[in-house]
Design an enzyme around this catalytic site. Structure first.
Site, PDB file in Angstrom:
ATOM      1  N   HIS A 217       0.630  -1.181   0.120  1.00 50.67           N
ATOM      2  CA  HIS A 217      -0.064  -0.137   0.026  1.00 50.67           C
ATOM      3  C   HIS A 217       0.836   1.291   0.163  1.00 50.67           C
ATOM      4  CE1 HIS A 217      -3.156  -2.733   2.454  1.00 50.67           C
ATOM      5  NE2 HIS A 217      -3.394  -2.469   0.942  1.00 50.67           N
TER       6      HIS A 217
ATOM      7  N   LYS B  24     -17.591  -5.835   6.669  1.00 48.12           N
ATOM      8  CA  LYS B  24     -16.381  -6.622   6.812  1.00 48.12           C
ATOM      9  C   LYS B  24     -16.059  -6.669   8.501  1.00 48.12           C
ATOM     10  CE  LYS B  24     -13.443  -6.237   2.762  1.00 48.12           C
ATOM     11  NZ  LYS B  24     -12.334  -5.715   2.132  1.00 48.12           N
TER      12      LYS B  24
ATOM     13  N   ARG C  91      -2.532  -6.036  -8.509  1.00 48.28           N
ATOM     14  CA  ARG C  91      -1.405  -6.921  -8.216  1.00 48.28           C
ATOM     15  C   ARG C  91      -1.538  -8.064  -9.302  1.00 48.28           C
ATOM     16  NH1 ARG C  91      -3.115  -7.715  -2.061  1.00 48.28           N
ATOM     17  NH2 ARG C  91      -4.921  -7.746  -3.098  1.00 48.28           N
TER      18      ARG C  91
ATOM     19  N   SER D 111      -3.196  -7.736   2.869  1.00 50.85           N
ATOM     20  CA  SER D 111      -3.569  -7.657   4.261  1.00 50.85           C
ATOM     21  C   SER D 111      -3.692  -8.848   4.882  1.00 50.85           C
ATOM     22  CB  SER D 111      -4.370  -6.627   4.625  1.00 50.85           C
ATOM     23  OG  SER D 111      -4.337  -5.179   4.117  1.00 50.85           O
TER      24      SER D 111
HETATM   25  O1  PNS Z   1      -8.764  -2.593   0.401  1.00 48.06           O
HETATM   26  P1  PNS Z   1     -10.002  -3.098  -0.230  1.00 48.06           P
HETATM   27  O2  PNS Z   1     -10.921  -3.709   0.876  1.00 48.06           O
HETATM   28  O3  PNS Z   1      -9.829  -3.790  -1.491  1.00 48.06           O
HETATM   29  O4  PNS Z   1     -10.931  -1.599  -0.266  1.00 48.06           O
HETATM   30  C1  PNS Z   1     -12.119  -1.709  -1.073  1.00 48.06           C
HETATM   31  C2  PNS Z   1     -12.801  -0.647  -0.874  1.00 48.06           C
HETATM   32  C3  PNS Z   1     -12.760   0.082   0.406  1.00 48.06           C
HETATM   33  C4  PNS Z   1     -12.017   0.430  -1.961  1.00 48.06           C
HETATM   34  C5  PNS Z   1     -14.304  -0.359  -1.537  1.00 48.06           C
HETATM   35  O5  PNS Z   1     -14.835  -1.498  -0.841  1.00 48.06           O
HETATM   36  C6  PNS Z   1     -14.997   0.773  -1.403  1.00 48.06           C
HETATM   37  O6  PNS Z   1     -14.908   1.820  -2.070  1.00 48.06           O
HETATM   38  N1  PNS Z   1     -16.025   0.888  -0.295  1.00 48.06           N
HETATM   39  C7  PNS Z   1     -16.759   1.754  -0.014  1.00 48.06           C
HETATM   40  C8  PNS Z   1     -18.352   1.551  -0.311  1.00 48.06           C
HETATM   41  C9  PNS Z   1     -18.295   1.779  -1.958  1.00 48.06           C
HETATM   42  O7  PNS Z   1     -18.266   3.034  -2.371  1.00 48.06           O
HETATM   43  N2  PNS Z   1     -18.996   0.822  -2.799  1.00 48.06           N
HETATM   44  C10 PNS Z   1     -19.035   0.815  -3.994  1.00 48.06           C
HETATM   45  C11 PNS Z   1     -18.050   0.356  -4.972  1.00 48.06           C
HETATM   46  S1  PNS Z   1     -18.697  -0.825  -5.930  1.00 48.06           S
END
Ligand code: PNS
Length: 162
Positions: free
Chosen positions: A18, A42, A91, A129
Site C-alpha cells: 500500500h 467486513k 496486483r 493484508s
Molecule cells: O482494501 P479493499 O478492501 O480492497 O478496498 C475496497 C474499497 C474500500 C475501496 C471498496 O470496498 C469501497 O470503495 N468501499 C466503499 C463503499 C463503496 O463505495 N462501494 C461501491 C464500490 S462498488
C-alpha cells in the site's frame, strides 16, 4: 497531474505494498488522501482508530499525504473532498475482476471521477493484508512486508513481544 487523488482501502492493516502505491501516487498527484473505508459488512482485525494510527505512523514525515476515513459510498466522499481521481493498486489477475467492477460502478455513480490503477511493484505483488494477518497470527515473520508500527500492533494483538 493536477488535483487531489483519493487512495481508498480497508488498510487492515496497511502493508508495504500500500505504501509503495501511495508514494508512487505522490509522484503523479500534488496531494493524496489515503482513506479508510468503514465497511460495515467486513469484520476487520483492527479498529478504524487503530488503522488510522498505523497509517499516520507509517507516513510520518511524508509530505502531501493525508490520512482519513469515510463511511458510505466512496464516490460521495470523493465529491465531498473535490477529488479528481481514485487510485488503486493492481496486483495480479485475481484483483482485476473486482477492480473492474468497482471502477465501472463508481464511474456510473460519478462520471467525472476517474479511477487510475498502478501496478504493484515486483517486491510487493504477493503481499496482501489478508496474508500478512494470517502469517502474523501463526507467529511467522512479516518484517519487510508491513511497516514496523504494524509489527508492534500484531505483537500486541497476539500477546507476543515485538
Ligand atoms: O482494501 P479493499 O478492501 O480492497 O478496498 C475496497 C474499497 C474500500 C475501496 C471498496 O470496498 C469501497 O470503495 N468501499 C466503499 C463503499 C463503496 O463505495 N462501494 C461501491 C464500490 S462498488
Amino acid at each position: 497531474m493536477e488535483g487531489l487523488a483519493i487512495y481508498p482501502g480497508s488498510f487492515d492493516p496497511v502493508t508495504n505494498g500500500h505504501l509503495d502505491i501511495a508514494y508512487r501516487a505522490l509522484h503523479v498527484f500534488p496531494k493524496v488522501i489515503m482513506a479508510i473505508a468503514v465497511n460495515v459488512r467486513k469484520q476487520p482485525m483492527f479498529s478504524v482508530e487503530e488503522r488510522l494510527e498505523m497509517l499516520k505512523e507509517a507516513l510520518a514525515g511524508v509530505e502531501r499525504v493525508e490520512v482519513d476515513f469515510f463511511r458510505g459510498l466512496l464516490v460521495d466522499y470523493a465529491v465531498q473532498k473535490q477529488a479528481h481521481v481514485i487510485v488503486r493498486g493492481l496486483r495480479a489477475l485475481s484483483d482485476f475482476e473486482n477492480e473492474f467492477q468497482m471502477a465501472h460502478m463508481n464511474r456510473r455513480l460519478c462520471p467525472d471521477l476517474e479511477t487510475m490503477f498502478m501496478m504493484t511493484g515486483q517486491d510487493h505483488f504477493y503481499i496482501s493484508s489478508q496474508t500478512v494477518k494470517e502469517v502474523a497470527f501463526h507467529g511467522g515473520d512479516v518484517r519487510g512486508l508491513v511497516p514496523d508500527c504494524v509489527i508492534c500492533r500484531f505483537a500486541e494483538k497476539h500477546g507476543r513481544k515485538s
